[in-house]
Design a protein around this motif. Structure first.
Motif, PDB file in Angstrom:
ATOM      1  N   ASP A   4     -77.234  53.093  33.003  1.00 39.42           N
ATOM      2  CA  ASP A   4     -78.532  52.490  32.680  1.00 39.42           C
ATOM      3  C   ASP A   4     -79.475  53.495  32.033  1.00 39.42           C
ATOM      4  OD1 ASP A   4     -80.098  50.100  32.695  1.00 39.42           O
ATOM      5  OD2 ASP A   4     -81.378  51.039  34.203  1.00 39.42           O
ATOM      6  N   SER A   5     -79.337  54.754  32.369  1.00 39.77           N
ATOM      7  CA  SER A   5     -80.172  55.775  31.723  1.00 39.77           C
ATOM      8  C   SER A   5     -79.766  55.977  30.268  1.00 39.77           C
ATOM      9  CB  SER A   5     -80.073  57.103  32.490  1.00 39.77           C
ATOM     10  OG  SER A   5     -80.671  56.976  33.765  1.00 39.77           O
ATOM     11  N   ARG A  36     -78.489  53.637  28.408  1.00 36.28           N
ATOM     12  CA  ARG A  36     -79.018  52.435  27.739  1.00 36.28           C
ATOM     13  C   ARG A  36     -80.523  52.546  27.495  1.00 36.28           C
ATOM     14  NH1 ARG A  36     -82.265  48.724  29.057  1.00 36.28           N
ATOM     15  NH2 ARG A  36     -82.452  49.583  31.161  1.00 36.28           N
ATOM     16  N   GLY A  37     -81.257  52.853  28.565  1.00 38.09           N
ATOM     17  CA  GLY A  37     -82.711  52.782  28.468  1.00 38.09           C
ATOM     18  C   GLY A  37     -83.347  53.961  27.754  1.00 38.09           C
ATOM     19  N   TRP A  38     -82.928  55.177  28.108  1.00 38.91           N
ATOM     20  CA  TRP A  38     -83.616  56.353  27.592  1.00 38.91           C
ATOM     21  C   TRP A  38     -83.049  56.857  26.276  1.00 38.91           C
ATOM     22  CZ3 TRP A  38     -88.232  57.506  29.271  1.00 38.91           C
ATOM     23  CH2 TRP A  38     -88.612  57.101  30.555  1.00 38.91           C
ATOM     24  N   GLY A  69     -82.311  52.992  23.924  1.00 42.93           N
ATOM     25  CA  GLY A  69     -83.564  52.245  23.811  1.00 42.93           C
ATOM     26  C   GLY A  69     -84.649  52.970  23.042  1.00 42.93           C
ATOM     27  N   LEU A  70     -84.639  54.300  23.132  1.00 45.36           N
ATOM     28  CA  LEU A  70     -85.676  55.081  22.445  1.00 45.36           C
ATOM     29  C   LEU A  70     -85.171  55.667  21.118  1.00 45.36           C
ATOM     30  CD1 LEU A  70     -87.082  54.714  25.166  1.00 45.36           C
ATOM     31  CD2 LEU A  70     -87.831  57.090  25.059  1.00 45.36           C
ATOM     32  N   ASP A  71     -83.983  55.254  20.687  1.00 45.54           N
ATOM     33  CA  ASP A  71     -83.421  55.723  19.413  1.00 45.54           C
ATOM     34  C   ASP A  71     -83.316  57.248  19.376  1.00 45.54           C
ATOM     35  OD1 ASP A  71     -83.242  53.108  18.584  1.00 45.54           O
ATOM     36  OD2 ASP A  71     -85.048  53.174  17.337  1.00 45.54           O
ATOM     37  N   ASP A 128     -90.530  50.453  30.985  1.00 46.01           N
ATOM     38  CA  ASP A 128     -89.635  50.951  32.030  1.00 46.01           C
ATOM     39  C   ASP A 128     -88.228  51.094  31.462  1.00 46.01           C
ATOM     40  OD1 ASP A 128     -88.691  51.792  34.440  1.00 46.01           O
ATOM     41  OD2 ASP A 128     -88.827  49.849  35.432  1.00 46.01           O
ATOM     42  N   PRO A 129     -87.999  52.118  30.630  1.00 46.92           N
ATOM     43  CA  PRO A 129     -86.676  52.245  29.991  1.00 46.92           C
ATOM     44  C   PRO A 129     -85.525  52.216  30.988  1.00 46.92           C
ATOM     45  CG  PRO A 129     -88.221  53.765  28.996  1.00 46.92           C
ATOM     46  CD  PRO A 129     -88.916  53.181  30.213  1.00 46.92           C
ATOM     47  N   ALA A 130     -85.641  52.977  32.054  1.00 50.01           N
ATOM     48  CA  ALA A 130     -84.701  52.921  33.173  1.00 50.01           C
ATOM     49  C   ALA A 130     -85.417  53.598  34.335  1.00 50.01           C
ATOM     50  CB  ALA A 130     -83.388  53.635  32.855  1.00 50.01           C
ATOM     51  N   PHE A 151     -88.517  62.497  31.267  1.00 47.55           N
ATOM     52  CA  PHE A 151     -89.047  62.400  29.911  1.00 47.55           C
ATOM     53  C   PHE A 151     -90.255  63.317  29.752  1.00 47.55           C
ATOM     54  CE2 PHE A 151     -91.825  60.636  26.680  1.00 47.55           C
ATOM     55  CZ  PHE A 151     -90.954  60.387  25.627  1.00 47.55           C
ATOM     56  N   ALA A 197     -90.757  50.804  22.831  1.00 44.34           N
ATOM     57  CA  ALA A 197     -90.684  52.206  23.249  1.00 44.34           C
ATOM     58  C   ALA A 197     -90.233  53.102  22.098  1.00 44.34           C
ATOM     59  CB  ALA A 197     -89.737  52.342  24.433  1.00 44.34           C
ATOM     60  N   SER A 198     -89.302  52.641  21.293  1.00 45.04           N
ATOM     61  CA  SER A 198     -88.832  53.468  20.178  1.00 45.04           C
ATOM     62  C   SER A 198     -89.928  53.636  19.124  1.00 45.04           C
ATOM     63  CB  SER A 198     -87.563  52.871  19.556  1.00 45.04           C
ATOM     64  OG  SER A 198     -87.798  51.566  19.082  1.00 45.04           O
ATOM     65  N   GLU A 199     -90.746  52.604  18.929  1.00 43.83           N
ATOM     66  CA  GLU A 199     -91.872  52.739  17.993  1.00 43.83           C
ATOM     67  C   GLU A 199     -92.891  53.744  18.513  1.00 43.83           C
ATOM     68  OE1 GLU A 199     -92.029  48.287  15.951  1.00 43.83           O
ATOM     69  OE2 GLU A 199     -92.988  48.604  17.905  1.00 43.83           O
ATOM     70  N   VAL A 222     -92.253  56.349  20.406  1.00 44.99           N
ATOM     71  CA  VAL A 222     -91.697  57.697  20.214  1.00 44.99           C
ATOM     72  C   VAL A 222     -91.790  58.111  18.749  1.00 44.99           C
ATOM     73  CG1 VAL A 222     -89.554  59.050  20.287  1.00 44.99           C
ATOM     74  CG2 VAL A 222     -90.211  57.630  22.245  1.00 44.99           C
ATOM     75  N   ARG A 223     -91.495  57.211  17.859  1.00 47.44           N
ATOM     76  CA  ARG A 223     -91.617  57.537  16.425  1.00 47.44           C
ATOM     77  C   ARG A 223     -93.060  57.901  16.075  1.00 47.44           C
ATOM     78  NH1 ARG A 223     -87.741  53.562  15.586  1.00 47.44           N
ATOM     79  NH2 ARG A 223     -89.247  51.921  15.109  1.00 47.44           N
TER      80      ARG A 223
END
Lengths: 170, 193
Positions: A84-85, A87-89, A92-94, B43-45, B52, B179-181, B183-184
């Motif tokens: 899941d980490s 996937r999410g971190w 999910g954050l590219d 909540d990414p995980a 982070f 979330a990716s936006e 971070v960008r």
């Protein structure tokens, strides 16, 4: 000396350098001790030790967000734990990160008795994570290929270290 | 106990140019600031916000990094605390909103909700400064000193739970970007992306 056909730690360090790695987020396993000695003596590499492999994902994401180029170094057992980490971190954050994953239980002849090896590639396919297998020094350029793919896709890419000759423990 | 909104408002007066990972205080923080240095990740995980924030603090040592974490996240990834303490980023300010429950799943109590000493755990893990707060006045009074001294510092705050019982798919989305936006946008603002 490393046995013939093994993957040498010096080769691994050279690949890290060639690809601009700044930080290694890692949890050691039995086959990476010699790599640890080389990494820890290199002033240009920061080692960030974690206590659970999933933690490496969010730390790597933060490093990337702040402009560093992290690499993750864990074992396949921990990769399964980290689903899941990842996937999410990372996805999910590219985050374009290469995960160097010790392929515990891998054998070239294909008879697997360790269940973690049985599930490793199936896990990666289920998560749609590209991966490359590196068994010895002559395969090392696949690591650079993995870095290029991660950068192109902005996603994690796995390099499986199928070193059944235990080249890190020389 | 404190209201999260009051705690966030008190912090906003001292934010300066810090990067703020709003975490579990996100929907309150966005009322105060919504720039590229404000990092609402959702909540990414669960359990990963502290990691982070650690990575970001190490990557940007010249900027203060402030995180609003939760006790549920700490319990899920307590092993991150020794890693943070070992790396010891002087620019990392780790706040924890301890509401004693899993608020987003209906308010069930977290294990040990009445007995865990989070600052004690952080201190034992190697954080050079760690403290618990129970009332807004004490928190507000101490906050300038907390932020003026070097980190890493761990600040656990007892807050009233804001329990959500609406099914996740029906909740009002307060975040404006993925979330990716986010971070960008941060990488662009920092000149690294």
């Amino acid at each position: 000396m490393a046995e013939a056909n093994s993957l040498s730690p010096e080769t691994m360090i050279a690949q890290m350098k060639a690809n601009g790695v700044t930080d290694i987020v890692w949890l050691p396993d039995s086959e990476t001790n010699f790599l640890y000695l080389l990494m820890s003596s290199d002033p240009d590499l920061r080692l960030i030790g974690v206590t659970r492999e999933g933690h490496a994902c969010s730390i790597a994401a933060g490093l990337y967000a702040g402009g560093r180029k992290p690499m993750i170094l864990i074992q396949n057992t921990g990769m399964l734990e980290s689903g899941d980490s990842i996937r999410g971190w990372l996805m999910g954050l590219d985050v374009p990160v290469v995960m160097l994953v010790g392929y515990r239980g891998y054998t070239r002849h294909g008879v697997i008795t360790d269940t973690v090896a049985h599930y490793t590639e199936r896990f990666l396919m289920a998560f749609d994570i590209p991966f490359y297998l590196v068994e010895n020094d002559s395969d090392a350029d696949r690591i650079s290929t993995a870095f290029a793919l991660a950068e192109k896709t902005k996603k994690p890419v796995v390099v499986l270290i199928g070193d059944e000759f235990h080249g890190f423990n020389r | 106990m404190m209201h999260t909104a009051d705690l966030i408002e008190a912090f906003a007066r001292h934010r300066g140019d810090a990067i703020v990972i709003s975490g579990r205080g996100g929907r309150h923080w966005i009322q105060h600031s919504d720039t590229a240095l404000d990092i609402p990740l959702g909540d990414p995980a669960m359990g990963g916000h502290a990691g982070f924030a650690l990575g970001l603090a190490l990557a940007q040592p010249g900027k203060r990094v402030v995180l609003f974490d939760s006790e549920g996240d700490i319990l899920m990834s307590m092993g991150q605390l020794p890693t943070i303490a070992e790396q010891a980023p002087a620019n990392f300010y780790h706040f924890v909103l301890d509401n004693e429950v899993y608020a987003t799943t209906g308010g069930q109590p977290v294990p040990g909700s009445k007995i865990v000493d989070y600052a004690g755990i952080a201190r034992s893990s190697g954080y050079p400064r760690a403290m618990n707060f129970y009332e807004i006045d004490a928190f507000t009074h101490a906050l300038p000193g907390i932020l003026d001294a070097p980190g890493p510092v761990f600040v656990s705050c007892k807050v009233y739970p804001e329990v959500e019982n609406t099914p996740i798919g029906q909740r009002v989305r307060w975040r404006k970007k993925s979330a990716s936006e986010v971070v960008r946008g941060l990488r662009g603002a920092l000149g690294v992306g």
